[in-house]
Design a protein around this motif. Structure first.
Motif, mmCIF file in Angstrom:
data_model
loop_
_atom_site.group_PDB
_atom_site.id
_atom_site.type_symbol
_atom_site.label_atom_id
_atom_site.label_comp_id
_atom_site.label_asym_id
_atom_site.label_seq_id
_atom_site.Cartn_x
_atom_site.Cartn_y
_atom_site.Cartn_z
ATOM 1 N N ARG A 1 -4.873 -12.776 6.791
ATOM 2 C CA ARG A 1 -5.885 -12.225 5.902
ATOM 3 C C ARG A 1 -5.527 -10.850 5.375
ATOM 4 O O ARG A 1 -6.174 -10.345 4.480
ATOM 5 C CB ARG A 1 -7.206 -12.141 6.647
ATOM 6 C CG ARG A 1 -7.667 -13.471 7.142
ATOM 7 C CD ARG A 1 -8.868 -13.305 8.004
ATOM 8 N NE ARG A 1 -9.872 -14.218 7.502
ATOM 9 C CZ ARG A 1 -11.157 -14.102 7.740
ATOM 10 N NH1 ARG A 1 -11.592 -13.105 8.460
ATOM 11 N NH2 ARG A 1 -12.007 -14.975 7.265
ATOM 12 N N LEU A 2 -4.499 -10.239 5.956
ATOM 13 C CA LEU A 2 -4.173 -8.860 5.633
ATOM 14 C C LEU A 2 -2.663 -8.688 5.586
ATOM 15 O O LEU A 2 -1.953 -9.216 6.434
ATOM 16 C CB LEU A 2 -4.767 -7.955 6.724
ATOM 17 C CG LEU A 2 -4.574 -6.464 6.624
ATOM 18 C CD1 LEU A 2 -5.299 -5.905 5.404
ATOM 19 C CD2 LEU A 2 -5.096 -5.790 7.895
ATOM 20 N N LEU A 3 -2.196 -7.953 4.592
ATOM 21 C CA LEU A 3 -0.778 -7.612 4.490
ATOM 22 C C LEU A 3 -0.677 -6.102 4.359
ATOM 23 O O LEU A 3 -1.147 -5.521 3.384
ATOM 24 C CB LEU A 3 -0.128 -8.282 3.278
ATOM 25 C CG LEU A 3 1.312 -7.875 2.976
ATOM 26 C CD1 LEU A 3 2.236 -8.229 4.139
ATOM 27 C CD2 LEU A 3 1.792 -8.525 1.688
ATOM 28 N N LEU A 4 -0.101 -5.463 5.362
ATOM 29 C CA LEU A 4 0.104 -4.018 5.367
ATOM 30 C C LEU A 4 1.541 -3.757 4.942
ATOM 31 O O LEU A 4 2.473 -4.264 5.573
ATOM 32 C CB LEU A 4 -0.160 -3.453 6.761
ATOM 33 C CG LEU A 4 -1.542 -3.767 7.337
ATOM 34 C CD1 LEU A 4 -1.611 -3.392 8.802
ATOM 35 C CD2 LEU A 4 -2.621 -3.087 6.541
ATOM 36 N N VAL A 5 1.725 -2.998 3.875
ATOM 37 C CA VAL A 5 3.052 -2.814 3.275
ATOM 38 C C VAL A 5 3.478 -1.356 3.368
ATOM 39 O O VAL A 5 2.832 -0.471 2.794
ATOM 40 C CB VAL A 5 3.053 -3.252 1.794
ATOM 41 C CG1 VAL A 5 4.434 -3.072 1.183
ATOM 42 C CG2 VAL A 5 2.574 -4.692 1.652
ATOM 43 N N ASP A 6 4.587 -1.135 4.054
ATOM 44 C CA ASP A 6 5.191 0.191 4.153
ATOM 45 C C ASP A 6 6.095 0.368 2.937
ATOM 46 O O ASP A 6 7.134 -0.287 2.810
ATOM 47 C CB ASP A 6 5.993 0.280 5.445
ATOM 48 C CG ASP A 6 6.617 1.631 5.690
ATOM 49 O OD1 ASP A 6 6.617 2.475 4.763
ATOM 50 O OD2 ASP A 6 7.124 1.839 6.809
ATOM 51 N N LEU A 7 5.703 1.229 2.037
ATOM 52 C CA LEU A 7 6.440 1.428 0.785
ATOM 53 C C LEU A 7 7.764 2.161 0.973
ATOM 54 O O LEU A 7 8.524 2.306 0.024
ATOM 55 C CB LEU A 7 5.567 2.178 -0.223
ATOM 56 C CG LEU A 7 4.299 1.431 -0.660
ATOM 57 C CD1 LEU A 7 3.424 2.338 -1.513
ATOM 58 C CD2 LEU A 7 4.635 0.143 -1.379
ATOM 59 N N SER A 8 8.061 2.582 2.191
ATOM 60 C CA SER A 8 9.312 3.306 2.422
ATOM 61 C C SER A 8 10.529 2.388 2.542
ATOM 62 O O SER A 8 11.658 2.873 2.617
ATOM 63 C CB SER A 8 9.206 4.172 3.684
ATOM 64 O OG SER A 8 9.209 3.363 4.840
ATOM 65 N N LEU A 9 10.312 1.084 2.552
ATOM 66 C CA LEU A 9 11.448 0.157 2.620
ATOM 67 C C LEU A 9 12.266 0.289 1.333
ATOM 68 O O LEU A 9 11.756 0.041 0.249
ATOM 69 C CB LEU A 9 10.975 -1.286 2.793
ATOM 70 C CG LEU A 9 10.291 -1.598 4.112
ATOM 71 C CD1 LEU A 9 9.724 -3.004 4.106
ATOM 72 C CD2 LEU A 9 11.246 -1.415 5.266
#
Length: 114
Positions: free
Chosen positions: A53-61
């Motif tokens: 239900r949730l996607l947490l995305v680290d933009l530092s990739l």
């Protein structure tokens, strides 16, 4: 809300093991399972085969294209994408917002509101 049948409630896309363990342990304390993945391909594979239900995305990739990731999300049962990144990378945060992330915030705010 607890995940059912061992399925994760959410995915965390990051390579930062220290931060990732903080997120997954906080989720566990709330009775939620958050699975950590380290590539967009792995995240999409899990999202298309599960019911997250949730996607947490680290933009530092460094190799991450948030626009491509958002475009590839499953149409049915789309997870809520939440992106976070460095405050000084305002253009990257704006790109995530423009790509369709439901929430975008600096990493410090994300960490403080866990």
């Amino acid at each position: 809300m607890n995940a059912t049948a061992g399925r994760p409630y959410g995915l965390l896309l990051t390579r930062d093991l220290f931060f990732g363990s903080k997120v997954t342990s906080t989720a566990g304390e709330l009775g939620l399972k958050v699975e950590m993945v380290d590539t967009a391909a792995k995240a999409l594979d899990r999202l298309h085969s599960g019911e997250c239900r949730l996607l947490l995305v680290d933009l530092s990739l460094p190799e991450l294209s948030v626009a491509e990731l958002m475009a590839a999300l499953p149409a049915g049962g789309r997870p809520k994408p939440v992106a976070f990144g460095a405050r000084v990378q305002a253009a990257l945060l704006a790109e995530a917002r423009d790509a369709g992330c439901d929430e975008v915030m600096p990493r410090s705010k994300f960490s403080a509101t866990l």
